[in-house]
Design a protein around this motif. Sequence first.
Motif, mmCIF file in Angstrom:
data_model
loop_
_atom_site.group_PDB
_atom_site.id
_atom_site.type_symbol
_atom_site.label_atom_id
_atom_site.label_comp_id
_atom_site.label_asym_id
_atom_site.label_seq_id
_atom_site.Cartn_x
_atom_site.Cartn_y
_atom_site.Cartn_z
ATOM 1 N N VAL A 1 0.842 -0.980 0.001
ATOM 2 C CA VAL A 1 0.044 0.113 -0.043
ATOM 3 C C VAL A 1 0.982 1.218 0.131
ATOM 4 N N GLU A 2 2.064 1.144 0.937
ATOM 5 C CA GLU A 2 2.794 2.349 0.813
ATOM 6 C C GLU A 2 3.426 2.671 -0.454
ATOM 7 N N GLU A 3 3.550 1.864 -1.563
ATOM 8 C CA GLU A 3 4.067 2.087 -2.670
ATOM 9 C C GLU A 3 3.117 2.830 -3.463
ATOM 10 N N LYS A 4 1.712 2.857 -3.179
ATOM 11 C CA LYS A 4 0.657 3.335 -3.822
ATOM 12 C C LYS A 4 0.311 4.804 -3.083
ATOM 13 N N ARG A 5 0.490 4.850 -2.048
ATOM 14 C CA ARG A 5 0.290 6.285 -1.128
ATOM 15 C C ARG A 5 1.307 5.961 -0.114
ATOM 16 N N ALA A 6 2.605 6.897 0.057
ATOM 17 C CA ALA A 6 3.413 6.612 1.128
ATOM 18 C C ALA A 6 3.142 6.978 2.314
ATOM 19 N N ASP A 7 2.188 8.096 2.484
ATOM 20 C CA ASP A 7 1.929 8.265 3.955
ATOM 21 C C ASP A 7 0.640 7.607 4.584
ATOM 22 N N ILE A 8 0.565 6.323 4.034
ATOM 23 C CA ILE A 8 -0.705 5.599 4.191
ATOM 24 C C ILE A 8 -0.732 5.117 6.009
ATOM 25 N N LEU A 9 0.260 5.122 6.622
ATOM 26 C CA LEU A 9 0.477 4.748 7.859
ATOM 27 C C LEU A 9 0.194 6.053 8.842
ATOM 28 N N SER A 10 0.120 7.321 8.497
ATOM 29 C CA SER A 10 0.236 8.454 9.201
ATOM 30 C C SER A 10 -0.707 8.603 10.361
ATOM 31 N N ASP A 11 -1.904 7.765 10.155
ATOM 32 C CA ASP A 11 -2.749 7.568 11.093
ATOM 33 C C ASP A 11 -2.848 6.482 12.045
ATOM 34 N N LEU B 1 0.762 2.763 15.849
ATOM 35 C CA LEU B 1 1.321 1.311 16.269
ATOM 36 C C LEU B 1 1.699 0.495 14.840
ATOM 37 N N LEU B 2 0.885 0.651 13.802
ATOM 38 C CA LEU B 2 1.415 -0.181 12.701
ATOM 39 C C LEU B 2 2.847 0.527 11.989
ATOM 40 N N GLN B 3 3.054 1.705 12.357
ATOM 41 C CA GLN B 3 4.373 2.381 11.947
ATOM 42 C C GLN B 3 5.381 1.769 12.700
ATOM 43 N N GLY B 4 5.253 1.562 14.002
ATOM 44 C CA GLY B 4 6.214 0.760 14.956
ATOM 45 C C GLY B 4 6.402 -0.686 14.630
ATOM 46 N N PHE B 5 5.312 -1.240 14.221
ATOM 47 C CA PHE B 5 5.360 -2.623 13.824
ATOM 48 C C PHE B 5 6.182 -2.763 12.320
ATOM 49 N N LYS B 6 5.854 -1.970 11.695
ATOM 50 C CA LYS B 6 6.751 -2.093 10.269
ATOM 51 C C LYS B 6 8.069 -1.812 10.569
ATOM 52 N N GLU B 7 8.640 -0.613 11.249
ATOM 53 C CA GLU B 7 9.920 -0.532 11.806
ATOM 54 C C GLU B 7 10.577 -1.661 12.249
ATOM 55 N N ARG B 8 9.976 -2.400 13.330
ATOM 56 C CA ARG B 8 10.621 -3.351 14.136
ATOM 57 C C ARG B 8 10.592 -4.809 13.139
ATOM 58 N N THR B 9 9.468 -5.018 12.470
ATOM 59 C CA THR B 9 9.327 -6.297 11.640
ATOM 60 C C THR B 9 10.687 -6.151 10.628
ATOM 61 N N SER B 10 10.982 -4.796 9.928
ATOM 62 C CA SER B 10 11.789 -4.789 8.855
ATOM 63 C C SER B 10 13.144 -4.972 9.218
ATOM 64 N N GLU B 11 13.264 -4.873 10.721
ATOM 65 C CA GLU B 11 14.833 -5.046 11.150
ATOM 66 C C GLU B 11 14.998 -6.494 11.400
ATOM 67 N N ILE B 12 14.231 -7.345 11.300
ATOM 68 C CA ILE B 12 14.439 -8.832 11.718
ATOM 69 C C ILE B 12 15.483 -9.113 10.501
ATOM 70 N N PRO B 13 16.490 -9.841 10.820
ATOM 71 C CA PRO B 13 17.772 -9.916 10.047
ATOM 72 C C PRO B 13 17.119 -10.709 8.858
ATOM 73 N N THR B 14 16.360 -11.651 8.926
ATOM 74 C CA THR B 14 16.004 -12.363 7.252
ATOM 75 C C THR B 14 15.077 -11.513 6.570
ATOM 76 N N ILE B 15 14.078 -10.635 7.150
ATOM 77 C CA ILE B 15 13.081 -9.730 6.629
ATOM 78 C C ILE B 15 14.115 -8.647 6.159
ATOM 79 N N LYS B 16 15.033 -8.043 6.681
ATOM 80 C CA LYS B 16 15.941 -6.970 6.283
ATOM 81 C C LYS B 16 16.467 -7.430 5.133
#
Length: 228
Positions: A167-177, A180-195
């Motif tokens: 969805v962010e590829e379609k609308r970059a600010d989709i998580l502005s509201d 908690l999903l912003q935080g979720f995205k940040e920490r899951t993106s740092e999991i080594p295999t995901i990163k």
Amino acid sequence: MTEKPKLYYFDGRGRMESIRWILAAAGVEFEEELLETREQYEALLQDGALLFQQIPMVEIDGMKLVQTKAILQYIAEKHDLYGKNLQERTLIDMYVGGTYDFMEFIMWHPFILPEDKERHIDVIVQKAKNRYFPVYEKVLKDHGERYLVGNRFTLADVQLLETILMVEEKRADILSDFPLLQGFKERTSEIPTIKAFLQPGSQRKPQPDTKYVNSVTTVLQIYVKAPF
């Protein structure tokens, strides 16, 4: 030595991308046979490998698996990404079912007529803001944990992160509201295999383009009609 899973699909995301994601999350290397011609597809049909005459198909552990959700569940269970009991697995299935419904709607975007693409993006954004993302924001808020189920990383989290990025590829600010999903995205993106999977040069496929659309319609010999 165990053979690498082999994925049969087009050179693009589609229904196979979630399978690439779960394999990557599990740290499993895989190979791909990319279908570019009708003849390749017909060879699979003649071999009897495609039970329902559909792809994706994955060769793994001596089996030729079809049906995306079954493949995802098998890989997740094998690599301890599918909860620890029936209750957790049911919650995971419920959340995955929701995100996958939404993802399928997004998957249509490359096939939409040019004059309808902006409208389709608007519908994607509306669905994200009003129907899907509020659910996961509330789940994270209500149980106060880092992940959706059992406070451990599972298939449900993999699918949610994939959906957020789509969805962010379609609308970059989709998580502005959705803090908690912003935080979720940040920490899951740092999991080594995901990163690693998110880095350039990985087996993650780029956004679908005209070449991908032409490949799908040529190989399957179909005319695709937009779902809205």
